[in-house]
Design a protein around this motif. Sequence first.
Motif, PDB file in Angstrom:
ATOM      1  N   GLN A  54       0.874  -0.952   0.330  1.00  0.00           N
ATOM      2  CA  GLN A  54       0.102  -0.104   0.250  1.00  0.00           C
ATOM      3  C   GLN A  54       0.841   1.335  -0.529  1.00  0.00           C
ATOM      4  O   GLN A  54       0.628   2.218  -0.039  1.00  0.00           O
ATOM      5  N   THR A  55       1.877   1.272   0.719  1.00  0.00           N
ATOM      6  CA  THR A  55       2.925   1.974   1.106  1.00  0.00           C
ATOM      7  C   THR A  55       3.410   2.382  -1.024  1.00  0.00           C
ATOM      8  O   THR A  55       3.537   3.355  -1.194  1.00  0.00           O
ATOM      9  N   ALA A  58       1.254   4.405  -3.118  1.00  0.00           N
ATOM     10  CA  ALA A  58       1.206   5.292  -2.862  1.00  0.00           C
ATOM     11  C   ALA A  58       2.442   6.085  -3.488  1.00  0.00           C
ATOM     12  O   ALA A  58       2.150   7.238  -4.148  1.00  0.00           O
TER      13      ALA A  58
END
Length: 74
Positions: A54-55, A58
Motif C-alpha cells: 500500500q505504501t 501511494a
Amino acid sequence: MRVAAGAAVALGLAACNPPPPRDVSYFVDHPDETTKLIAACTASGRSHECDNAQTAQARITAKARMERYRKGFE
C-alpha cells in the motif's frame, strides 16, 4: 547420530519459516504485482507485506501525479 538428528530438525524448521516480507522498493519496481497483492490483502486481512504494498502504491500514484503536473508546464 545426535548431530545428524539435530541437523535434520534444524533444516526442517528452516523450511517452515515463511520468506521475509518484500519491501516497499520491490513493490514500486513491480506495480502489477502490487495491485494484485493489494486486492488479495483486502480479501484476507493485513500483514506487513500488505502495508508495504500500500505504501508503494501511494508512491507510484504520487510519482505519476507529479509527472502529469510537470508535463503541464512544458
